[in-house]
Design an enzyme around this catalytic site. Structure first.
Site, PDB file in Angstrom:
ATOM      1  CG  HIS A 125       5.111  -4.664  -0.701  1.00  0.00           C
ATOM      2  ND1 HIS A 125       4.200  -4.147  -1.598  1.00  0.00           N
ATOM      3  CD2 HIS A 125       4.454  -4.779   0.481  1.00  0.00           C
ATOM      4  CE1 HIS A 125       3.044  -3.955  -0.984  1.00  0.00           C
ATOM      5  NE2 HIS A 125       3.166  -4.327   0.280  1.00  0.00           N
ATOM      6  CG  HIS A 194      -3.233  -4.485   7.326  1.00  0.00           C
ATOM      7  ND1 HIS A 194      -1.955  -4.080   7.573  1.00  0.00           N
ATOM      8  CD2 HIS A 194      -3.340  -4.594   5.992  1.00  0.00           C
ATOM      9  CE1 HIS A 194      -1.309  -3.943   6.430  1.00  0.00           C
ATOM     10  NE2 HIS A 194      -2.135  -4.249   5.448  1.00  0.00           N
TER      11      HIS A 194
END
Length: 221
Positions: A125, A194
């Site tokens: 992805h 993140h």
């Protein structure tokens, strides 16, 4: 000689794939995100790059904790995506550019980067979502050839920001020295703040993220 026409950076959060598959681009939650892309898509239609060099990180599809190259470059005629269990729709394979791949590998090794060369490579992805965001109407025919460049962001020791910056400079020099009448766009994909686990899981440091993105343009070093 080849020309770099520009660079694009974007997130590759797996949920984007679900949103695309579910047609949620106009959903109140997703609309602010997707509304950022039409100007980029219009720009791509105008400059019409021939090749996209995609710099991203693998999520265990090709490499795992027991074998994790610091830097790897795809040198395959095509790259097929694979569903890692997130429900990402399968997309048509991405055409490679073997000539640029090998030129890039040779130039990077000459500049003393130890590159893992991948003559077979799946893409996940981190690669497929940016491509779908930038060329949403591609259908079965992608308008660009691709060269994947994968950076280890998973297993310590990680390459330093300084080393990655030098890698980017070397990639730019290599592309510009490629003996081809081609227009190349560089795509960077990943996350900023993140945190996936621990006490800060899910925390977004907006102030840092905005400062970092500004520095990419105004003071990258």
């Amino acid at each position: 000689m080849a020309k770099i026409v520009g660079g694009i950076v974007t997130s590759h959060v797996p949920a984007i794939g679900r949103a695309i598959a579910g047609g949620l681009q106009e959903d109140a939650y997703w609309k602010p995100f997707f509304d950022g892309f039409p100007p980029v898509q219009k720009w791509l239609d105008e400059v019409k790059p021939d090749v996209a060099v995609v710099i991203y990180n693998d999520h265990g599809l090709n490499f795992f904790l027991d074998k994790m190259p610091t830097f790897s470059v795809g040198a395959a005629p095509a790259y097929q995506n694979a569903d890692e269990g997130w429900g990402i729709p399968t997309l048509p394979s991405f055409p490679g550019d073997l000539d640029l791949s090998w030129h890039l590998i040779e130039e990077l090794v000459e500049k003393e980067f130890d590159i893992t060369t991948c003559q077979e490579m799946l893409v996940d992805h981190a690669f497929t979502l940016p491509m779908k965001l930038l060329w949403p109407k591609a259908g079965d025919n992608w308008p660009v050839r691709t060269v994947p460049v994968c950076i280890n962001t998973v297993q310590h020791p990680l390459p330093s920001a300084k080393r990655c910056f030098k890698l980017g400079q070397a990639i730019g020099e290599a592309v510009r020295s490629w003996d081809a009448d081609a227009r190349v766009v560089v795509i960077g994909t990943g996350g900023l703040s993140h945190q996936l686990d621990g006490e800060r899981a899910g925390f977004i440091n907006k102030e840092f993220d905005l400062q970092f993105m500004d520095s990419l343009v105004t003071d990258p070093a």
